[in-house]
Write an enzyme that holds these catalytic residues in place. Structure first.
Site, PDB file in Angstrom:
ATOM      1  N   CYS A  82       0.804  -1.224   0.000  1.00  0.00           N
ATOM      2  CA  CYS A  82       0.000   0.000   0.000  1.00  0.00           C
ATOM      3  C   CYS A  82       0.833   1.268   0.000  1.00  0.00           C
ATOM      4  CB  CYS A  82      -0.960   0.003   1.183  1.00  0.00           C
ATOM      5  SG  CYS A  82      -2.111  -1.387   1.179  1.00  0.00           S
ATOM      6  N   GLY A 115     -14.140  -6.653  -3.513  1.00  0.00           N
ATOM      7  CA  GLY A 115     -13.986  -7.575  -2.385  1.00  0.00           C
ATOM      8  C   GLY A 115     -12.696  -7.380  -1.627  1.00  0.00           C
ATOM      9  N   CYS A 214     -11.764   1.276   4.380  1.00  0.00           N
ATOM     10  CA  CYS A 214     -11.736   1.895   3.054  1.00  0.00           C
ATOM     11  C   CYS A 214     -12.175   0.886   2.005  1.00  0.00           C
ATOM     12  CB  CYS A 214     -10.347   2.432   2.733  1.00  0.00           C
ATOM     13  SG  CYS A 214      -9.122   1.169   2.334  1.00  0.00           S
TER      14      CYS A 214
END
Length: 394
Positions: A82, A115, A214
């Site tokens: 990330c 998902g 998020c």
């Protein structure tokens, strides 16, 4: 620090839900064209490019950049979970600051699936083996997706240690929605209340509701980074510079502390932030605006403390006093953050750069933090890496 590093131009496409976006290379190309136009430079002036993405095959960076130009420059593809986008930015800044090159492009994009995030290669060891073992020991609940167990477990640890209430995380999520309402590039622009967040479907009873996480997101963002000498030679915008930057990875305490807060990167973030403050010769009280990695409302709260925006154990008071928003001590995530703006992994770090550049230029429209001069960026990837960047207005 060597050569002064300027953020000459930024670009970003609107973030969307999976299935609603254009292909990754189209989003990436558009973000690059925007950044080049904003910087007022032509692609042949770019000497290197660092391109970040997590979900894609090899050389996706070339696929996105070749339609912009095929000038033979080095194109380096970057994957750091990330924190991928800010890792591309870190490498671009390092190349310019060292004097190796004068003008560099950093690009990040992601075309995500709907998902929960899951492993893409199930025929080999996962890089999260040690994280998963520690999480199983500390929080259990194998029926809950791992990312929720990681950050929900860290939030629960803060609740257990400091008495933090669940609705404090709801206040963070509601704040994010108020900020995103003024961001035309955000995925979710609808305002939600604390009650809305608390009454959302539960993903972990007593620990997290769905609105505290998020969403999977698609998007792209880019930045043109150059030396001050290059910018002045070509008449570019020199209003925003990178004053300090640091990347940290995990320490032994990640696992040895048996603490979920440290497992999800508290010590990485604190170390990188302290190094940045030391480089710049300032402290957290000098920061006007922050874009931080709120992949979950729980992580935003932990990060206030890791960045020194409030005392350790004092994050709940920081939130409830309104010190994390307009009119408080420091405006956090004026873009809406990952919670409302969205989190396309490879693009997130450069989307944060986009927001803070506009804040320091004074061009953030209704989101503008009045008088913003110093901006801090925090981008975290488990596994792990954390990049903290300090920007300053001229």
């Amino acid at each position: 620090m060597g050569h002064k590093v300027i953020v000459a131009g930024v670009g970003m496409v609107p973030f969307t839900k999976p299935g609603a976006s254009e292909p990754y290379h189209v989003m990436g190309e558009k973000a690059v064209h925007q950044a080049l136009a904003d910087a007022r430079v032509e692609y042949p002036m770019i000497q290197q490019a660092y391109v970040g993405y997590v979900y894609g095959d090899s050389t996706c960076g070339q696929r996105a950049l070749y339609p912009v130009g095929m000038s033979g420059i080095p194109i380096i593809n970057v994957n750091n979970n990330c924190s991928t986008g800010s890792t591309a930015l870190f490498l671009a800044r390092q190349a310019v600051e060292s004097g190796a090159v004068d003008c560099v492009l950093a690009l990040g994009f992601e075309q995500m699936a709907a998902g929960a995030i899951k492993a893409q290669f199930e025929d080999r060891p996962t890089p999260f083996e040690a994280f998963d073992r520690a999480t199983a020991e500390l929080v259990g609940h194998p029926e809950i997706p791992l990312a929720i167990r990681y950050f929900g477990g860290a939030g629960k640890a803060h609740m257990d240690k400091y008495g933090t209430r669940l609705d404090t995380f709801a206040h963070i999520r509601a704040k994010a929605s108020r900020h995103a309402a003024n961001n035309p590039l955000a995925l979710f622009r609808k305002e939600v209340s604390v009650d809305d967040v608390m009454s959302a479907p539960t993903v972990w009873p007593g620990v997290m509701t769905r609105l505290m996480a998020c969403p999977p997101t698609c998007g792209a963002a880019a930045a043109v980074i150059c030396s001050e000498a290059f910018a002045r030679k070509h008449g570019l915008d020199t209003r925003v510079s990178i004053r300090a930057q640091s990347m940290s990875t995990d320490f032994p305490s990640t696992f040895e502390s048996h603490d979920m807060m440290r497992l999800v990167g508290f010590d990485m973030a604190r170390d990188a932030a302290q190094k940045v403050y030391a480089q710049a010769g300032i402290g957290p009280d000098d920061v006007d605006v922050v874009e931080l990695h709120d992949c979950f409302a729980q992580n935003e709260l932990l990060t206030y403390e890791a960045l020194g925006l409030c005392p350790v154990g004092g994050a709940e008071k920081f939130v409830l006093d309104g010190d994390n928003t307009y009119g408080g001590k420091v405006v956090t995530n004026p873009s809406g953050g990952l919670l409302s703006k969205g989190h396309p992994l490879g693009a997130t770090g450069l989307a944060q750069c986009f927001e803070l550049t506009h804040q320091l230029r004074g061009t953030a429209d209704q989101r503008q933090v009045e008088g913003a001069r110093v901006a801090l960026q925090h981008n975290l990837g488990l596994g792990g890496a954390c990049v903290v960047t300090l920007y300053q207005a001229a």
